[in-house]
Structures are given as structure tokens and as C-alpha cells.
Design a protein around this motif. Structure first.
Motif, PDB file in Angstrom:
ATOM      1  N   GLU A 135     -11.080   5.729  -0.522  1.00  0.00           N
ATOM      2  CA  GLU A 135     -11.379   6.308  -1.828  1.00  0.00           C
ATOM      3  C   GLU A 135     -11.642   7.808  -1.717  1.00  0.00           C
TER       4      GLU A 135
ATOM      5  N   ALA B 168      -0.905   8.665  -9.911  1.00  0.00           N
ATOM      6  CA  ALA B 168      -1.623   7.449  -9.536  1.00  0.00           C
ATOM      7  C   ALA B 168      -1.884   7.565  -8.053  1.00  0.00           C
ATOM      8  N   SER B 169      -2.995   7.042  -7.611  1.00  0.00           N
ATOM      9  CA  SER B 169      -3.294   7.116  -6.187  1.00  0.00           C
ATOM     10  C   SER B 169      -3.000   5.767  -5.561  1.00  0.00           C
ATOM     11  N   ASP B 172      -5.314   3.054  -6.533  1.00  0.00           N
ATOM     12  CA  ASP B 172      -5.044   2.444  -7.843  1.00  0.00           C
ATOM     13  C   ASP B 172      -3.986   1.349  -7.696  1.00  0.00           C
ATOM     14  N   ARG B 175      -5.397  -1.669  -5.876  1.00  0.00           N
ATOM     15  CA  ARG B 175      -6.334  -2.416  -6.725  1.00  0.00           C
ATOM     16  C   ARG B 175      -5.585  -3.197  -7.794  1.00  0.00           C
ATOM     17  N   ALA B 176      -4.559  -2.544  -8.354  1.00  0.00           N
ATOM     18  CA  ALA B 176      -3.781  -3.215  -9.398  1.00  0.00           C
ATOM     19  C   ALA B 176      -3.155  -4.472  -8.834  1.00  0.00           C
ATOM     20  N   ARG B 179      -5.728  -7.125  -8.163  1.00  0.00           N
ATOM     21  CA  ARG B 179      -6.198  -7.700  -9.420  1.00  0.00           C
ATOM     22  C   ARG B 179      -5.203  -8.761  -9.910  1.00  0.00           C
TER      23      ARG B 179
ATOM     24  N   LYS C  94      -3.392   9.910 -15.578  1.00  0.00           N
ATOM     25  CA  LYS C  94      -3.303   8.657 -14.825  1.00  0.00           C
ATOM     26  C   LYS C  94      -2.243   7.763 -15.432  1.00  0.00           C
ATOM     27  N   ARG C  97      -2.173   1.232 -17.032  1.00  0.00           N
ATOM     28  CA  ARG C  97      -2.382   0.012 -16.252  1.00  0.00           C
ATOM     29  C   ARG C  97      -1.100  -0.801 -16.140  1.00  0.00           C
ATOM     30  N   ILE C 100       1.149   0.928 -13.559  1.00  0.00           N
ATOM     31  CA  ILE C 100       0.706   0.843 -12.160  1.00  0.00           C
ATOM     32  C   ILE C 100       0.868  -0.588 -11.647  1.00  0.00           C
ATOM     33  N   GLU C 101       0.629  -1.558 -12.532  1.00  0.00           N
ATOM     34  CA  GLU C 101       0.810  -2.954 -12.101  1.00  0.00           C
ATOM     35  C   GLU C 101       2.274  -3.244 -11.822  1.00  0.00           C
TER      36      GLU C 101
END
Lengths: 220, 273, 220
Positions: A135, B168-169, B172, B175-176, B179, C94, C97, C100-101
């Protein structure tokens, strides 16, 4: 109008002018700028490397210094003047001892697997340690090892170098001495050697157990 | 391993701490260490601390006395009823083995690494850990960005015509994915339980069964009907019944015995006192 | 000891040193800095006005200039070099979601079809999401599947690897490693394994066979 003519229509600006450009670009940025980025932003035919040499000389010993970080460059305040910048100080989350040691092991032994980190520290890498370093953007994933289980490896990043004021990972303090003392060798333990740390308290012992073929991992 | 080994008397049963001044010093060190056993990060860390209290130069470390100090430490912790993690006990067992190999004349027939090689590797590990700690300290003491060295505080941005850069890192991304892949794991469990014999059920059953008969019976005999044929149902029922048996034994309502490793497990009820 | 002695106990640092101090303070400051603030930050007895005069001279004609606005001072890029700052006009946002997914699924399961992505995400993937990723040059089209409808597949690009600091998509950590690094909070179900994409009730089971290589990522 073509953007990249075969032969430049105009000669590149003289070197002192190129120095001014590099100076402006680096001054305007907070992060580091790579040589390639500099070349892309400057007019065609410029030689940012030469301009950087001139700039480094000009700023030597000043309150602001030109620093090289891997393949990138940035202006940073001189270390001896840090006391003047208390207002700008960023309070960083205090790293645990485990995180600090893990970071050092990754820096000095990179690329290194989790099992190797555990072998060196003699204790399982706890949850959250690698997460925290990822992080902070101080470590990243390297290639997988070509050994059973194909474990991922970890490396340190440019942001790590920037944070610790290192030009490259080769400039880590004491690296040469440690290497000369054989302490960075990949030395396999004798079979039946010191017991490897258990993955106790780890999230999933069965799955996270350090590779029993530990020795084989150190073969490069 | 060292000259000192030869002079050492054979190990007495039930070690007397007061026999030599060195032992007294060891004891004091061990006591000091026991107080903050929580502070150690595993056996290697403890070994390093023990090594430091006596020898500054890790390159000349003598493994045998170190092993003895460690064993004494574990012994002390046990005497004081401090619970040590399994790691510490595994290391103790290994060091006891190493010690016996170091004291015995080498067996020319024996295969594998010699005791000296094993001891040398341990010494190497201690040196390496110490070196990494020193390196970590040096690293953290460097002039650091945001603390001693500062970046440009007021980066310049030209106002007109903005282009949006999507970013985006890696974290991220990871984690995505994590998840997504774990989301499914929660959902269907309640409906997937057909083949699982729960611990509560097993406890309930076993309590009733054991109260009824007092003779020894193999664990299998306690499996519920319909769960005895092979496959996952039998495995689940066996596991649940075994754990239930352990729990009831702990509570003093049952007794559990096994003649030999991997032998037949037998269970019987015990009248409450 | 008094904090403000009438006559200073120590002489102030020499003027060139004071110049270095002002230079570093202005460089690191997050806004304009007034003369009074400079004086307050610097050692007792310093003369920031004199130091600023020296600095202004030193930076005259350079790529960066010392500029005065009212009572405050700051470094600014020389006006004639404004054209170089184009890259600074970038606003970073950013990724959504959904994007990125989708990107994560493509990286882990490539080559993967849109139907497979939808199966894993459990929701439809909008055209715009894929377009955005294509435009970013983080994904590209792969071969069509030899299944009814011959759907196109998606792969990640070199630019993707570059951006995320990866050596190859195969070096992405598997689930066990994500969990070990603390990135995954839940434990796996009793079944243990990760369900293969499209394994059950998928829109087109025949077509959705996962990459056989992919298994290696999950074979904890």
C-alpha cells in the motif's frame, strides 16, 4: 504539420535553453520524471541527459538538489535543511518491527519469496505486513519463481528508492559488506536443519506453509 | 563443537541451577527473558537475544552452550507455566537433538548433514538475521522523503484544457479481484450443508449415547445411521463425532483411548462425579 | 535561557547559507510564503529579504523564477516555458469499480470473453467499460473462440503490465497469496476450491472453458 519530421525542421534549442526546460519540468512536478518523459515533452532533438548533467552541477550544494532515482529524476530539498520544513512534514504511520525487517529483507535479497523472508526472520510473515508495504508502494510483485508452487517474488519500487534517497537498489547501505560476508548468499540449509517457522496463527496453515523444498529456492 | 564441550560433565537429570557461577548468570538471563517472552518474534529471535547476552561476535558463536541456554529457557518457561507457542517447542526438540549429536562421537555410517554442518547453518542464520536487523536500522535512519527531504510543495498545473487520466493502482486491482472471488463464497453455504454433520448435532447425540452405555466402543459405533457409508458424509460425521468426543472428554463426561498411533479410537461414557 | 536575546548568542549563518534555506523553504512550501513566515522559520538573526534578493538574482533567466505577489514569495515556471507544462494539465481519476473489476478479471482469466466476465462479476458489463479499457490501452482483443457465435476474447496489454509494474500477467498473485498478503479478508468455503468461471449455470457452458493455464494460479 508533422510532429516527428525525419530531419528536424528546426535545430534543437541550445543546451542552456534545454537546461532551463528540464529545470522547469522537474520543478513543476512533485514526483519523479523519467528521461523518456523528459524527452517526450521537450522539443524534438533535445538531449535531456546532457541537460541533466549541467543542471546537477548547477544545483550541487544548493538548498534544492537534483536527484536521480532509478531511471527518473527529481528535485529534492537538501537533507541538512530538513529542520526548516517542519510545517511540510508528513506524519507517516509507524511501521511495525516486522514490517521494517521484511522491507529490509526484500530490499537486500530481492527478488525474494515469502518463504525466504520467513526463513530469514525465523517466523511466519503475519497478515498485513506485506499488505502495508504494498500500500505504501514500497514493494511490488516480481516474476514467479520457477520452483514447485511457482511462488511470487517481491521487489522494491522506485517510490522506495525515492523515499530513502537511494539512486538504485545497488546503493543500499552496507550492501557490499553484507555480500562480502556471504550474508546475502542463497545458502541452502542442510536437510533436517533448523526447523522452518510454522504458519501458525496464519490464516490458512495448510496452504501457507512454507515450501518444504526451501533449499531449492535459493538456487539462483 | 568447541573445546568447552569436552569438559562439560554429563547432563544431570533435573538440572541444578546453582552448580556453577555461569549457570547462575544463565539463569538470571533466562529469567529476564521469560518476563517478556511476549516480545520475541519466534525462536530464532530468542536465540539471537540469548547469543547477544554472552557473545558479541556472532561469527564465533558456540552453538552448544547456546542450545543449552535455549533448552534451559524452555524448561524455565514450563516450570513457570508460561505457555510457549509450538514453534518454540519444535525448536527445543531440534536443539536437543542437535545437542545430543554434537556430544556423541560422529557415526561414520550416518547419512545426511553432520551435527557440525547443522550447527554452522544455525550460526549462519543468526548472523544473517542480525545483519538484516542492522540493515533495516540503517535504512530507517536514512534521510527520508517527507521527513528530512522534501518534494516540491506546490506543483504547477496549467489550468486550460484538462485531459482526464484514468488511474488505478495494483492494489486496487488485487482487491477488486479478491472481492469478486470471495463474494460467491458467502452465498450458498446455508444450502450446501446437506452432507455436513454439525458439531452441535454430534455433541447432542454423543451425550445421549454415552449416558446410556458405559463400555468401551469404537468411535465408528457412534456415527449416526445414514452417515456410515463412505464418502464425504462419513468423513464429516467422523470428524464431528471425534471433536464431540474430545469435548466431552474435556468436560469429564467421557473417556477416550487409543492403543497405538493411528490405532482404533475407543470411547466410553463416564459417570459425572 | 531567553528565546529572543537582545544580542544573539550565536551569529546568524552566512548569507549564502541563508539563501539555501530560503530556496528550500520556498521549494517545499505548499503555498506562497511571506517574509515574516520566512523570518520565523529561519534561525534567529537571519535576513530573509537579503537572501531573497540574492536568490532572485541567481534564478533570473532560469527555467524557474522567484516571483513576488504582494508580500509573499514563490517559485514559478518561467512564463516562456509554459508550453512544457502540458503534461501537468492532466487530471487523474480513479477507475470506476466496474472497470477495475473487469480489468482484474481479464488479467486473471485471459483470454476471456465478455460472457465469462459477466458470469464472474454477476452483472452485465457495459460496452463503455470495455471501450474505456481499450482506449487506455490496458486491454486488447485476442483470438475469437471456436465456439458458437465465435465471441471475441480480451487480453491485457504490455501497457497494462507496465502501468501496474508487473513482469507478466502470470506473476499476479493467486488467491492463496492474496490472502497471505492480507488482501483477502474472508476464508474460503469448506469446499476449498475456487469455482471455475462458468462452471455452473453459465450463459454458455460449452464456450466458457477457462484457460487451462489459469489453474496454476489457484492451485494452492
Amino acid at each position: 504539420m508533422t510532429t516527428e519530421p525525419e530531419t528536424p525542421l528546426f535545430a534543437p534549442p541550445p543546451l542552456p535553453e534545454q537546461e532551463r526546460m528540464v529545470e522547469a519540468i522537474l520543478f513543476a512536478a512533485t514526483g519523479m520524471v523519467t528521461l523518456a518523459e523528459l524527452a517526450a515533452r521537450m522539443p524534438h532533438g533535445c538531449d535531456p541527459a546532457a541537460a541533466l548533467r549541467g543542471l546537477a552541477e548547477r544545483y550541487a550544494g544548493r538548498g534544492v538538489e537534483l536527484r536521480r532515482i532509478g531511471e527518473a529524476w527529481a528535485f529534492r530539498t537538501a537533507p541538512d535543511l530538513g529542520f526548516l520544513m517542519q510545517a511540510e512534514r508528513v506524519e507517516t504511520r509507524k511501521l511495525s518491527r516486522a514490517a521494517i525487517e521484511t522491507l529490509a529483507i526484500i530490499a537486500y535479497h530481492q527478488p525474494v519469496t515469502r518463504a525466504e523472508i520467513e526463513e530469514i526472520r525465523g517466523v511466519a510473515v503475519s497478515r498485513g505486513t506485506l499488505d502495508q508495504l504494498l500500500e505504501l508502494d514500497w514493494i511490488r510483485f516480481g516474476r514467479r519463481r520457477n520452483t514447485p508452487g511457482r511462488p511470487v517474488t517481491y521487489l522494491v519500487t522506485e517510490a522506495f528508492l525515492d523515499h530513502f534517497g537511494l539512486e538504485s537498489a545497488r546503493d543500499l547501505p552496507g550492501l557490499a559488506e553484507l555480500r562480502a560476508a556471504g550474508l546475502l548468499d542463497s545458502r541452502p540449509g542442510p536437510a533436517g536443519g533448523v526447523p522452518a517457522p510454522g504458519a501458525e496463527g496464519g490464516p490458512d496453515p495448510g496452504e501457507d506453509a512454507p515450501d518444504p523444498d526451501q533449499g531449492a529456492l535459493f538456487d539462483d | 563443537m568447541t573445546g568447552a564441550d569436552a569438559e562439560r560433565p554429563p547432563e544431570p537429570e533435573g538440572r541444578d541451577w546453582e552448580d556453577t557461577p555461569l549457570a547462575r548468570a544463565d539463569r538470571r538471563a533466562a529469567e529476564a527473558l521469560i518476563v517478556d517472552v511476549e516480545g520475541f518474534e519466534g525462536p530464532l529471535d530468542l536465540l539471537l537475544a540469548l547469543a547477544r547476552t554472552h557473545k558479541v561476535d556472532l561469527r564465533r558463536i558456540a552453538v552448544l552452550p547456546l542450545a543449552e541456554q535455549y533448552l534451559a529457557f524452555v524448561e524455565q518457561a514450563r516450570a513457570m507455566r508460561i505457555e510457549l507457542a509450538a514453534d518454540y517447542l519444535v525448536m527445543a526438540a531440534w536443539l536437543a537433538y542437535l545437542k545430543s549429536r554434537l556430544l556423541l562421537p560422529p557415526d561414520p555410517e550416518a547419512e545426511g548433514p553432520t551435527a557440525e554442518e547443522m550447527a554452522a547453518h544455525l550460526a549462519y542464520q543468526l548472523q544473517r538475521l542480525e545483519a538484516m536487523r542492522a540493515a533495516a536500522a540503517q535504512l530507517m535512519a536514512r534521510d527520508r522523503l517527507g521527513r528530512d527531504i522534501f518534494a516540491r510543495g506546490l506543483p504547477e498545473e496549467v489550468e486550460r484544457r484538462r485531459t482526464i487520466r484514468w488511474d488505478a493502482s495494483l492494489i486496487d486491482l488485487l482487491r477488486a479481484y479478491a472481492r469478486l472471488r470471495t463474494r460467491d463464497e458467502f452465498r450458498p453455504w446455508a444450502f450446501d450443508r446437506g452432507d455436513i454433520h454439525g458439531l452441535d448435532e454430534a455433541l447432542e447425540r454423543l451425550r445421549g449415547q454415552l449416558a446410556a452405555r458405559l463400555g468401551w466402543l469404537p468411535l465408528d459405533a457412534f456415527l449416526p445411521d445414514g452417515w456410515r457409508r463412505g464418502g464425504p458424509r462419513r468423513r464429516s460425521a467422523t470428524a464431528a463425532t471425534f471433536v464431540a468426543g474430545l469435548e466431552l472428554t474435556r468436560q469429564g463426561r467421557a473417556e477416550l483411548r487409543q492403543a497405538e498411533p493411528f490405532g482404533l479410537l475407543e470411547l466410553r461414557g463416564r459417570a459425572p462425579e
